[in-house]
Design a protein around this motif. Structure first.
Motif, PDB file in Angstrom:
ATOM      1  N   ARG A 110       0.287   4.094  -2.779  1.00 46.34           N
ATOM      2  CA  ARG A 110       0.068   5.509  -2.641  1.00 46.34           C
ATOM      3  C   ARG A 110       1.211   6.400  -3.375  1.00 46.34           C
ATOM      4  O   ARG A 110       0.862   7.335  -3.721  1.00 46.34           O
TER       5      ARG A 110
ATOM      6  N   THR B  20      -0.753   0.083   8.167  1.00 49.69           N
ATOM      7  CA  THR B  20      -1.213   0.230   6.949  1.00 49.69           C
ATOM      8  C   THR B  20      -2.161   1.179   6.733  1.00 49.69           C
ATOM      9  O   THR B  20      -2.319   1.960   5.678  1.00 49.69           O
TER      10      THR B  20
ATOM     11  N   ILE C 207      -7.767   4.477  -2.132  1.00 52.05           N
ATOM     12  CA  ILE C 207      -6.963   3.139  -1.686  1.00 52.05           C
ATOM     13  C   ILE C 207      -7.973   2.593  -0.702  1.00 52.05           C
ATOM     14  O   ILE C 207      -7.725   2.975   0.449  1.00 52.05           O
TER      15      ILE C 207
ATOM     16  N   VAL D 126       0.877  -1.302   0.042  1.00 49.98           N
ATOM     17  CA  VAL D 126      -0.144  -0.092   0.060  1.00 49.98           C
ATOM     18  C   VAL D 126       1.096   1.268   0.132  1.00 49.98           C
ATOM     19  O   VAL D 126       0.544   2.279  -0.727  1.00 49.98           O
TER      20      VAL D 126
ATOM     21  N   ILE E 243      -3.802   4.290   3.238  1.00 51.40           N
ATOM     22  CA  ILE E 243      -5.077   3.926   2.637  1.00 51.40           C
ATOM     23  C   ILE E 243      -6.296   4.637   3.169  1.00 51.40           C
ATOM     24  O   ILE E 243      -6.067   5.492   4.180  1.00 51.40           O
TER      25      ILE E 243
ATOM     26  N   ILE F 210      -9.170  -1.316   1.537  1.00 50.62           N
ATOM     27  CA  ILE F 210      -8.948  -2.885   1.601  1.00 50.62           C
ATOM     28  C   ILE F 210     -10.233  -3.546   2.329  1.00 50.62           C
ATOM     29  O   ILE F 210     -10.878  -2.980   3.165  1.00 50.62           O
TER      30      ILE F 210
END
Length: 202
Positions: A13, A41, A22, A9, A45, A24
């Protein structure tokens, strides 16, 4: 693969820029959620789409013999001990911002085959189910009732199928979710007597 997920990620990015969204689709269970290094993470995101459903299913051979809620907001008194509240609290305590959390709610039920329940006996979780025996393949020895007429997946009913079949219903205040039961064949002329379901209303 926590380390490589963070790197993935981070690279996304960097390559796609800040104007790209983004997200998940992520695990509800603590053990699996912990493998995603939620805090690290989250820095790269926009949102976690938490799969906060399927906390209990009837289609695992030899395991899921006890009726349990599909997507309970709070912990049930009986059945599988897990809930949306427990999941989201874990995400928050792991360092995820509230604005990054999307809660998934299912528009289908999981079913168990529990024939012969009378009175209000069906209005709870933790009931012992029976192997229905008419499911096919790997599902033949599971505790799911016959599938909904359209979905064709043993142990499952789509919300539209529930509406058409018209089960007896009970709102479980503890979990804030619905229980349905068919003491006789459903109004759809298809759903079999003894089908017990757990679901969330629209």
């Amino acid at each position: 693969d926590s380390t490589n997920l963070v790197q993935l990620v981070k690279d996304l990015r960097s390559g796609l820029g800040d104007n790209t969204i983004i997200t998940i689709a992520s695990q509800a269970g603590r053990h699996n959620a912990n493998e995603m290094d939620l805090k690290a993470t989250s820095a790269y995101i926009d949102a976690w789409h938490v799969m906060s459903y399927d906390y209990a299913v009837s289609d695992v051979p030899g395991l899921s013999s006890m009726t349990s809620p599909n997507a309970p907001l709070y912990m049930p008194k009986q059945g599988v001990q897990a809930s949306i509240n427990d999941t989201i609290t874990y995400y928050l305590n792991s360092g995820v911002a509230p604005s990054q959390i999307m809660v998934g709610i299912p528009l289908y039920a999981h079913s168990w085959f529990t024939p012969g329940l009378t009175g209000t006996a069906w209005q709870s979780f933790g009931l012992k189910a029976t192997v229905q025996g008419e499911c096919c393949g790997p599902f033949k020895t599971t505790f799911g009732a016959k599938p909904g007429k359209g979905c064709s997946l043993c142990g499952s009913m789509m919300y539209s199928e529930i509406v058409a079949a018209q089960p007896s219903t009970y709102f479980d205040n503890t979990t804030q979710s619905m229980i349905g039961y068919f003491p006789t064949q459903g109004a759809d002329g298809y759903t079999e007597a003894g089908t017990w379901i757990s679901y969330n209303e629209e």
